[in-house]
Design a protein around this motif. Structure first.
Motif, short mmCIF file in Angstrom:
data_model
loop_
_atom_site.label_atom_id
_atom_site.label_comp_id
_atom_site.label_asym_id
_atom_site.label_seq_id
_atom_site.Cartn_x
_atom_site.Cartn_y
_atom_site.Cartn_z
N LEU A 162 -0.71 6.21 -10.22
CA LEU A 162 -1.64 6.02 -9.11
C LEU A 162 -3.03 5.62 -9.61
N HIS A 163 -3.44 6.18 -10.73
CA HIS A 163 -4.78 5.90 -11.25
C HIS A 163 -4.85 4.62 -12.08
N GLN A 164 -3.81 4.34 -12.89
CA GLN A 164 -3.92 3.25 -13.84
C GLN A 164 -2.77 2.25 -13.77
N GLY A 165 -1.85 2.42 -12.83
CA GLY A 165 -0.74 1.48 -12.73
C GLY A 165 -1.16 0.14 -12.17
N THR A 166 -0.24 -0.81 -12.24
CA THR A 166 -0.55 -2.17 -11.78
C THR A 166 -0.49 -2.31 -10.26
N ALA A 219 -11.07 16.42 -6.49
CA ALA A 219 -11.34 15.62 -7.69
C ALA A 219 -10.42 14.41 -7.79
N GLN A 220 -9.15 14.58 -7.44
CA GLN A 220 -8.23 13.46 -7.52
C GLN A 220 -8.61 12.36 -6.53
N ALA A 221 -8.98 12.75 -5.32
CA ALA A 221 -9.41 11.75 -4.34
C ALA A 221 -10.67 11.03 -4.81
N GLN A 222 -11.59 11.80 -5.38
CA GLN A 222 -12.82 11.20 -5.90
C GLN A 222 -12.52 10.26 -7.06
N MET A 252 -11.16 6.89 -6.17
CA MET A 252 -12.14 5.99 -5.60
C MET A 252 -13.15 5.51 -6.64
N VAL A 253 -13.76 6.41 -7.40
CA VAL A 253 -14.89 6.01 -8.24
C VAL A 253 -14.45 5.39 -9.55
N GLY A 254 -13.30 5.84 -10.10
CA GLY A 254 -12.83 5.30 -11.36
C GLY A 254 -13.75 5.63 -12.53
N LYS A 255 -13.48 4.98 -13.66
CA LYS A 255 -14.27 5.21 -14.88
C LYS A 255 -14.09 4.01 -15.80
N THR A 256 -15.18 3.53 -16.37
CA THR A 256 -15.13 2.34 -17.22
C THR A 256 -14.94 2.74 -18.68
N ASP A 257 -14.02 2.05 -19.35
CA ASP A 257 -13.79 2.27 -20.78
C ASP A 257 -13.57 0.92 -21.43
N ALA A 258 -14.42 0.57 -22.35
CA ALA A 258 -14.33 -0.74 -22.99
C ALA A 258 -13.03 -0.91 -23.74
N GLY A 259 -12.47 0.17 -24.24
CA GLY A 259 -11.21 0.06 -24.97
C GLY A 259 -10.01 -0.18 -24.08
N LYS A 290 -8.59 4.16 -21.52
CA LYS A 290 -9.16 5.21 -20.69
C LYS A 290 -9.94 4.65 -19.51
N ASP A 291 -9.64 3.40 -19.18
CA ASP A 291 -10.31 2.74 -18.06
C ASP A 291 -9.58 3.06 -16.76
N PHE A 292 -10.32 3.52 -15.76
CA PHE A 292 -9.78 3.79 -14.42
C PHE A 292 -10.42 2.78 -13.47
N PRO A 293 -9.65 1.86 -12.90
CA PRO A 293 -10.28 0.83 -12.08
C PRO A 293 -10.94 1.35 -10.83
N GLY A 294 -10.48 2.50 -10.31
CA GLY A 294 -11.06 3.02 -9.08
C GLY A 294 -10.78 2.12 -7.89
N ASN A 295 -11.51 2.36 -6.82
CA ASN A 295 -11.33 1.61 -5.57
C ASN A 295 -9.90 1.73 -5.05
N ARG A 296 -9.27 2.87 -5.31
CA ARG A 296 -7.90 3.10 -4.85
C ARG A 296 -7.95 4.02 -3.63
N PRO A 297 -7.32 3.61 -2.55
CA PRO A 297 -7.57 4.27 -1.26
C PRO A 297 -6.82 5.58 -1.09
N SER A 298 -7.40 6.45 -0.29
CA SER A 298 -6.75 7.70 0.07
C SER A 298 -7.26 8.18 1.41
N THR A 299 -6.43 8.98 2.06
CA THR A 299 -6.79 9.70 3.28
C THR A 299 -6.73 11.18 2.95
N PHE A 300 -7.64 11.96 3.53
CA PHE A 300 -7.71 13.39 3.21
C PHE A 300 -7.63 14.18 4.51
N PHE A 301 -6.54 14.95 4.67
CA PHE A 301 -6.35 15.80 5.84
C PHE A 301 -6.74 17.23 5.48
N VAL A 302 -7.38 17.90 6.42
CA VAL A 302 -7.77 19.29 6.22
C VAL A 302 -7.29 20.14 7.40
#
Length: 519
Positions: free
Chosen positions: A383-387, A417-420, A423-430, A433-445
């Motif tokens: 979910l975080h780093q797949g194509t 934290a997983q929902a965050q 969405m926000v991702g993390k940049t890694d030049a290598g 460890k790069d997380f592209p982010g901008n991956r959508p989610s809905t959060f029910f409470v």
């Protein structure tokens, strides 16, 4: 009733233009930076459920165009026709009245042709709940075995597990669905016949898997020396004669306007009533009814099932997302993903419209998931780093039903934290460890996991599926796709004994030969 398939509307073209111009490239991080009120605008309370839609790849313009699409398709008229009892299940010429099962007895009787069905529902409900209370008070019955499959298994099993905190002590619940004898044998090994009640759940009392398991359970019961089948077996069926021939006197029926995947609110829900009692079952119905009324009366812009169903169309047909993952952060909801799989994929897994014409747009996504945090250690990597981008739905419960210190804050922190992170991702030049982010989610409470909140959420999902199916112009209430395999199985079963492969394709013939037991 006038109805227009979504891909044949003017709004469809406007949505495509919007998608090409800005929808495809929407960046959630930029969207939040540009609109401090995005959370307030794109989240909503509905009966017993709060939904944060702000981390989805949509904005106010997207929602407005989707609502235009719904109006042009005739969604509101289609919804009203369902509640009025019109035969919107056209391929089976049936009404779709599972919402009538949730209408409280205190409500005014529905007008016209629905008055008698409503009276029948109340009479059956009262009888079923009275039986449930008698069994709950009978301390000689310690185990209840529900034998059913599909909607006669998934719904009751999921709810009994989910509401275990509300169950009376002293009774264990078992669910047998698979015709694989290993499942039934494993359950029977731990039972005493004189302390067991079997529930045979089959509308027609002919479902192949269910009746095979029922006959084996009866044979086991009788071989133990027990003879009182009538006391230890009950049937949830409309085929009273077949149940009587089986030896069952206690039957509770339901109607052809109750589809299997919508049947937990009916007599099929007897295991639920046995677990949580008559009052608990009525609370479950009340939560669902509150959501029914929200869906029936709220304007499209603030109608949560509609907003979710429209988002599903946006994702499936414009973003071309083919799957959606469900992540309930509550272990009691472990069977919820499987239940929602049937609800959505059996309802909307169709390739032709109401007129039998091939569809130009995709329909049901693949639903899958596991409870958090287990899923995090299984498939969240993808979910975080797949194509592929997979929209994810989190379900969190504010109040824990246990008093173990420290556990619940950790659970909720992981969900947030997983929902965050998605969405926000993390940049890694290598790159690794790069997380592209901008991956959508809905959060029910939910404030708490109760009969009311669970009932409301399940009804929310039903109406969400109705919404997307209505826009696609399909019949969400039949399931012809399950029939062909059943027919072929009846032909193949005797061949496993005889070895006859005449007329079979080479693959089936070869596999049949391998699977036949040795002489």
């Amino acid at each position: 009733m006038q109805f227009t398939r979504c891909d044949r509307t003017a709004a469809w073209g406007e949505l495509q233009a919007h998608f090409d111009a800005s929808g495809r490239a929407l960046d959630l991080r930029q969207a939040f930076a540009a609109d401090p009120a995005r959370f307030e605008t794109l989240s909503q309370s509905a009966p017993h459920v709060f939904a944060d839609l702000s981390k989805n790849l949509a904005d106010a313009r997207t929602e407005a165009l989707l609502q235009d699409l719904a109006r042009e398709c005739g969604l509101e008229a289609h919804r009203d026709a369902m509640f009025a009892g019109e035969h919107i299940n056209t391929t089976e010429d049936r009404a779709v009245l599972h919402t009538l099962l949730r209408r409280p007895a205190s409500a005014p009787p529905p007008p016209g042709p629905l008055a008698q069905p409503f009276a029948d529902v109340q009479a059956t409900l009262d009888a079923m709940l009275a039986f449930a209370e008698r069994i709950r008070a009978d301390h000689t019955i310690t185990d209840v075995v529900n034998i059913g499959i599909g909607g006669s298994d998934l719904g009751p099993q999921m709810v009994v597990l989910a509401l275990a905190e509300f169950a009376a002590p002293g009774k264990r619940f078992h669910f047998v669905s698979n015709v694989d004898g290993h499942e039934l044998a494993g359950v029977l090994r731990g039972l005493a016949p004189e302390h067991t009640l079997f529930l045979i759940a089959s509308k027609t009392f002919t479902t192949a898997e269910t009746m095979a398991n029922a006959q084996s359970a009866k044979r086991w019961f009788e071989q133990s020396g027990s003879v009182d089948v009538a006391r230890h077996f009950a049937a949830l069926t409309t085929n009273v004669a077949a149940a009587k021939a089986f030896g069952i006197d206690t039957t509770f029926g339901f109607w052809d306007w109750v589809g299997g995947r919508y049947s937990l609110w009916s007599a099929i829900g007897l295991p639920i009533a046995l677990a949580i009692g008559a009052e608990g079952f009525r609370r479950l119905l009340a939560g669902a009814h509150a959501m029914d009324e929200h869906f029936r009366t709220a304007p499209l812009a603030r109608n949560l099932p509609v907003r979710l169903g429209l988002l599903d169309v946006w994702y499936r047909n414009f973003h071309r997302f083919t799957t959606r993952s469900i992540a309930p952060y509550h272990s009691a909801l472990k069977r919820l993903p499987a239940y929602l799989q049937q609800l959505e994929m059996e309802s909307n897994g169709k390739r032709v419209d109401l007129d039998g014409q091939p569809l130009a747009a995709g329909t049901s996504p693949v639903l899958w998931g596991e409870p958090g945090t287990n899923g995090q250690h299984a498939y969240f990597q993808m979910l975080h780093q797949g194509t592929d981008v997979t929209p994810l739905e989190f379900i969190a419960v504010r109040d824990a039903a246990h008093d173990l210190p420290g556990h619940h804050p950790k659970l909720l922190a992981n969900a947030l934290a997983q929902a965050q992170a998605l969405m926000v991702g993390k940049t890694d030049a290598g790159g690794h460890k790069d997380f592209p982010g901008n991956r959508p989610s809905t959060f029910f409470v939910f404030e708490a996991l109760t009969p009311e909140s669970l009932g409301a959420f399940l009804a929310l999902y039903e109406h969400r599926v109705f919404t997307s199916g209505a826009l696609w112009g399909i019949n969400s209430f039949d399931q012809w796709g399950v029939e062909l395999g059943k027919v072929l199985a009846r032909d193949i079963e005797p061949r496993l004994a005889s070895g006859d492969v005449a007329g079979l394709d080479a693959s089936t013939a070869g596999l049949l030969a391998l699977l036949r037991p040795p002489k």
